[in-house]
Motif scaffolding. Structure first.
Motif, PDB file in Angstrom:
ATOM      1  N   TYR A  33      27.713  15.436 106.268  1.00 52.16           N
ATOM      2  CA  TYR A  33      27.113  14.890 105.051  1.00 52.16           C
ATOM      3  C   TYR A  33      27.489  13.426 104.816  1.00 52.16           C
ATOM      4  O   TYR A  33      27.041  12.812 103.860  1.00 52.16           O
ATOM      5  CB  TYR A  33      27.556  15.686 103.829  1.00 52.16           C
ATOM      6  CG  TYR A  33      27.001  17.093 103.736  1.00 52.16           C
ATOM      7  CD1 TYR A  33      26.060  17.579 104.621  1.00 52.16           C
ATOM      8  CD2 TYR A  33      27.444  17.940 102.726  1.00 52.16           C
ATOM      9  CE1 TYR A  33      25.574  18.863 104.523  1.00 52.16           C
ATOM     10  CE2 TYR A  33      26.946  19.226 102.616  1.00 52.16           C
ATOM     11  CZ  TYR A  33      26.023  19.689 103.519  1.00 52.16           C
ATOM     12  OH  TYR A  33      25.534  20.959 103.414  1.00 52.16           O
ATOM     13  N   ALA A  34      28.367  12.889 105.679  1.00 49.14           N
ATOM     14  CA  ALA A  34      28.838  11.502 105.572  1.00 49.14           C
ATOM     15  C   ALA A  34      29.585  11.245 104.258  1.00 49.14           C
ATOM     16  O   ALA A  34      29.383  10.229 103.589  1.00 49.14           O
ATOM     17  CB  ALA A  34      27.691  10.507 105.757  1.00 49.14           C
ATOM     18  N   VAL A  35      30.455  12.213 103.899  1.00 48.13           N
ATOM     19  CA  VAL A  35      31.362  12.043 102.762  1.00 48.13           C
ATOM     20  C   VAL A  35      32.754  12.433 103.243  1.00 48.13           C
ATOM     21  O   VAL A  35      32.902  13.058 104.285  1.00 48.13           O
ATOM     22  CB  VAL A  35      30.952  12.914 101.530  1.00 48.13           C
ATOM     23  CG1 VAL A  35      29.602  12.505 101.000  1.00 48.13           C
ATOM     24  CG2 VAL A  35      30.990  14.381 101.853  1.00 48.13           C
ATOM     25  N   THR A  36      33.756  12.089 102.460  1.00 46.42           N
ATOM     26  CA  THR A  36      35.113  12.493 102.844  1.00 46.42           C
ATOM     27  C   THR A  36      35.323  13.957 102.472  1.00 46.42           C
ATOM     28  O   THR A  36      34.713  14.446 101.499  1.00 46.42           O
ATOM     29  CB  THR A  36      36.180  11.634 102.137  1.00 46.42           C
ATOM     30  OG1 THR A  36      36.090  11.872 100.727  1.00 46.42           O
ATOM     31  CG2 THR A  36      36.014  10.156 102.452  1.00 46.42           C
ATOM     32  N   VAL A  99      26.625  17.994  96.289  1.00 44.99           N
ATOM     33  CA  VAL A  99      26.861  16.719  96.966  1.00 44.99           C
ATOM     34  C   VAL A  99      25.499  16.037  96.999  1.00 44.99           C
ATOM     35  O   VAL A  99      24.712  16.225  97.904  1.00 44.99           O
ATOM     36  CB  VAL A  99      27.414  16.917  98.397  1.00 44.99           C
ATOM     37  CG1 VAL A  99      27.627  15.576  99.077  1.00 44.99           C
ATOM     38  CG2 VAL A  99      28.697  17.722  98.380  1.00 44.99           C
ATOM     39  N   LYS A 100      25.240  15.278  95.983  1.00 44.34           N
ATOM     40  CA  LYS A 100      23.890  14.745  95.803  1.00 44.34           C
ATOM     41  C   LYS A 100      23.690  13.463  96.594  1.00 44.34           C
ATOM     42  O   LYS A 100      24.034  12.381  96.147  1.00 44.34           O
ATOM     43  CB  LYS A 100      23.624  14.521  94.322  1.00 44.34           C
ATOM     44  CG  LYS A 100      23.661  15.821  93.562  1.00 44.34           C
ATOM     45  CD  LYS A 100      23.323  15.643  92.119  1.00 44.34           C
ATOM     46  CE  LYS A 100      23.496  17.006  91.467  1.00 44.34           C
ATOM     47  NZ  LYS A 100      22.796  17.229  90.322  1.00 44.34           N
ATOM     48  N   SER A 101      23.130  13.663  97.769  1.00 42.30           N
ATOM     49  CA  SER A 101      22.738  12.515  98.580  1.00 42.30           C
ATOM     50  C   SER A 101      21.583  12.967  99.460  1.00 42.30           C
ATOM     51  O   SER A 101      21.420  14.155  99.734  1.00 42.30           O
ATOM     52  CB  SER A 101      23.901  12.006  99.443  1.00 42.30           C
ATOM     53  OG  SER A 101      24.168  12.889 100.500  1.00 42.30           O
ATOM     54  N   GLU A 102      20.807  12.015  99.878  1.00 44.89           N
ATOM     55  CA  GLU A 102      19.668  12.314 100.750  1.00 44.89           C
ATOM     56  C   GLU A 102      20.156  12.923 102.056  1.00 44.89           C
ATOM     57  O   GLU A 102      19.588  13.878 102.567  1.00 44.89           O
ATOM     58  CB  GLU A 102      18.875  11.029 101.020  1.00 44.89           C
ATOM     59  CG  GLU A 102      17.624  11.237 101.838  1.00 44.89           C
ATOM     60  CD  GLU A 102      16.558  12.079 101.141  1.00 44.89           C
ATOM     61  OE1 GLU A 102      15.797  12.743 101.870  1.00 44.89           O
ATOM     62  OE2 GLU A 102      16.488  12.073  99.898  1.00 44.89           O
ATOM     63  N   ARG A 103      21.241  12.385 102.591  1.00 42.74           N
ATOM     64  CA  ARG A 103      21.794  12.889 103.852  1.00 42.74           C
ATOM     65  C   ARG A 103      22.257  14.333 103.697  1.00 42.74           C
ATOM     66  O   ARG A 103      22.005  15.169 104.564  1.00 42.74           O
ATOM     67  CB  ARG A 103      22.938  12.011 104.334  1.00 42.74           C
ATOM     68  CG  ARG A 103      23.490  12.501 105.662  1.00 42.74           C
ATOM     69  CD  ARG A 103      24.549  11.549 106.206  1.00 42.74           C
ATOM     70  NE  ARG A 103      25.144  12.089 107.397  1.00 42.74           N
ATOM     71  CZ  ARG A 103      24.778  11.776 108.627  1.00 42.74           C
ATOM     72  NH1 ARG A 103      23.797  10.919 108.819  1.00 42.74           N
ATOM     73  NH2 ARG A 103      25.381  12.305 109.667  1.00 42.74           N
TER      74      ARG A 103
END
Length: 173
Positions: A33-36, A99-103
């Motif tokens: 998801y490209a988050v920590t 986890v609100k992101s487009e990715r």
């Protein structure tokens, strides 16, 4: 945002079978998801009511030791000093809502598609195994029938050998 291109094998290799369910580690999901991992856990803890036990659970020490010994996790230090959360297919779907992101949304869709294809693969394999078992049963029955035919042939041959010569009846010269 551009379509994310990650080979299915990369995601498939991050799916584990724990407590009789297919799950993914929080750190692997955070990477996808490209988050920590910390951010992912924060979002989950803020929305904990959206993650019942069958969506997400925390691994215990024994499960972590097993995953380290099987090299699913390089070491306990790779977990950041805490027991990891693992997410089921439903939990992964729910993660895209917190986890609100487009990715995160795109990755969740891709992961769910892989879970579905795995389920279909397992179902197909199961049906093939059942068909093979059916064929084996038929072969065993055929073997028994062939054995029975040979037994009858042997009995007939013995009767032929044990026949007593009888006097011929009819006109004699």
């Amino acid at each position: 945002m551009d379509k994310i291109i990650i080979p299915e094998e990369v995601i498939t290799n991050k799916i584990y079978f724990i407590r009789n369910v297919k799950v993914m580690l929080d750190r692997d999901l955070a990477e996808l998801y490209a988050v920590t991992p910390r951010r992912l856990r924060e979002q989950v803890s803020r929305n904990i009511d959206k993650f019942p036990e069958h969506f997400m659970f925390r691994l215990n020490e024994i499960e972590v030791d097993l995953m380290v010994s099987q090299n699913a996790i390089p070491s306990k230090q790779a977990l950041g000093g805490s027991l990891p959360y693992v997410f089921t297919e439903h939990g992964i779907l729910q993660l895209s809502n917190v986890v609100k992101s487009e990715r995160a949304t795109q990755m969740s869709i891709k992961i769910i598609e892989i879970f579905v294809s795995l389920r279909e693969f397992l179902t197909d394999n199961l049906s093939v195994k059942l068909e093979i078992e059916e064929i084996k049963k038929k072969l065993v029955n055929h073997d028994k029938n062939i054995e029975l035919v040979f037994t009858y042939l042997d009995e007939l041959m013995e009767k032929q050998d044990n026949k007593v010569e009888r006097n011929k009846i009819g006109y004699k010269n």
